[in-house]
Design an enzyme around this catalytic site. Sequence first.
Site, PDB file in Angstrom:
ATOM      1  N   CYS A 329      43.081  45.936  41.018  1.00  0.00           N
ATOM      2  CA  CYS A 329      41.986  46.806  41.420  1.00  0.00           C
ATOM      3  C   CYS A 329      42.259  47.400  42.805  1.00  0.00           C
ATOM      4  CB  CYS A 329      40.655  46.052  41.357  1.00  0.00           C
ATOM      5  SG  CYS A 329      39.205  47.146  41.346  1.00  0.00           S
ATOM      6  N   HIS A 435      40.687  43.419  35.925  1.00  0.00           N
ATOM      7  CA  HIS A 435      40.369  42.063  36.375  1.00  0.00           C
ATOM      8  C   HIS A 435      40.537  41.100  35.204  1.00  0.00           C
ATOM      9  CE1 HIS A 435      38.799  43.153  40.313  1.00  0.00           C
ATOM     10  NE2 HIS A 435      38.156  44.151  39.751  1.00  0.00           N
TER      11      HIS A 435
END
Length: 500
Positions: A329, A435
């Site tokens: 991310c 994630h």
Amino acid sequence: MKGLMVVGTASDVGKSMIATAICRALVEEGVRVAPFKSQNMSNNSYVTKDGKEIGRAQGVQAEAAKIEATVYMNPILLKPTSDSTSEVVLFGKAETIQSGRDYRASFYEKGLEAIKIALNKLENTYDAIVMEGAGSPVEINLKDRELVNMKVAEMADVPVLLVADIDRGGVFASIVGTLSLLEESERSRVKAIIINKFRGDLSLFADGKKWIEDHCGIPVIGVMPYLHHHMIDAEDSLSIQVSKKDNPIDIAIFKPPYLSNFTDMDPFLYEDDVSFRWVNHSDEMGMPDAVILPGTKSTIHDWQYFCDRKLDKWLKHYIENGGRVIGICGGFQMLGRRLADPYGADTGIKGKEINGLGVIPADTTFIAEKTTIQVEGTLHPKLKGSFVQSLKGYEIHLGETVVENHDRHYFLKKADGHYDGYTSKGGKVIGTYMHHVFHHDEWRAHWLNQIRVDKGLPLKDPVYISTKKDKKYAELAAHFKSNVDFNLLKEIIDIEDHTL
């Protein structure tokens, strides 16, 4: 409404863990139970099946309760973006960024209405609700417009369980002080006390338990021993789990000030030959076997933080010399060439720009609309182990990242045909928006086995943590029930006999 509110004498006293234990313990009694926290403040969030964002703790508690997490379990989520501002997430969708003062002034009535809607939905669906408070219920400067502790217990008309942490010291003062600062109507809701994180001989606290009960007039229904290596996801940054084992595989994880979704790293706790450590200065690095750049709520701010500590120069040299790096991310964004914030979505400063590390040919632009989706896709063929078919996870990010030659260097080809991330140097450099990539047991084993080959260590089969995690929920419930008067707790909640 049948339920219970778990409040604490302070942050990190174990409210989330106690609420999780109660959820699983009640489920084992045949009770359909739902977790609830009206307002959460955390950058460690959880994405529901429909792509909405809630606090991590309520996602974990839903898992313990063997149900699907929904936005009604955490209608308000505050995600800090600076020391004085937070992103306001309402029913799973980002709504605005506000200062604490503005939020208190403008959001209170709207927040109350959201809480009423959520409680009504849960009450009509489940037998009981296990509610969790936040911080302390007696923050006097905030108490008149609070949306998460005693006000919510009053709205739901439920009894309250007070949790105190004896490990930090001052347990008697914290209990007496908390109760004395509650209004009489609030104090009358507190039906029981739990002493948490006790170390040593429990019999040595018998006099302390009696003193609390005599002085406060409230039963201490349990003294919970300190629970080591519980392996259950943390939410509060105060509770970040750390691997202290001196194991042959050494993973260094950059720790930014606005760290988010740090539970991406928790699967390494289950690997018996892996140690990981959090670092924030080049002097701490040494020569790890791999480096991870995790998610962050403010990519530009945190990348500048790393650069100020010379981690950019260290990381560039590490990669040039064959180091293994994965950015997740915000960490993926940092590995790119350029980070641009034309609208102030990331920093609050319109037009802010900064150079990234430049090891991935990608440019990121921050926009106001956040992406929150669950994702699934297949790995680049060069990255697949013989047993790895696909990965599942979720995305939570503001930036849009444009990668050169994406079709040749992608990390993941998603089910919708779009590409995610980047990989180069034979898979030694990876960036991804997904994630929970390390929560995929087979791919984590494949990634670690590449390190094991490099170090001449024996290869290992995957460690399947979902099975282990469910076992940990059951162990937590058993630990809880063996150390509290669970029958009295059920009477307090007014739970009927649902035992199957």
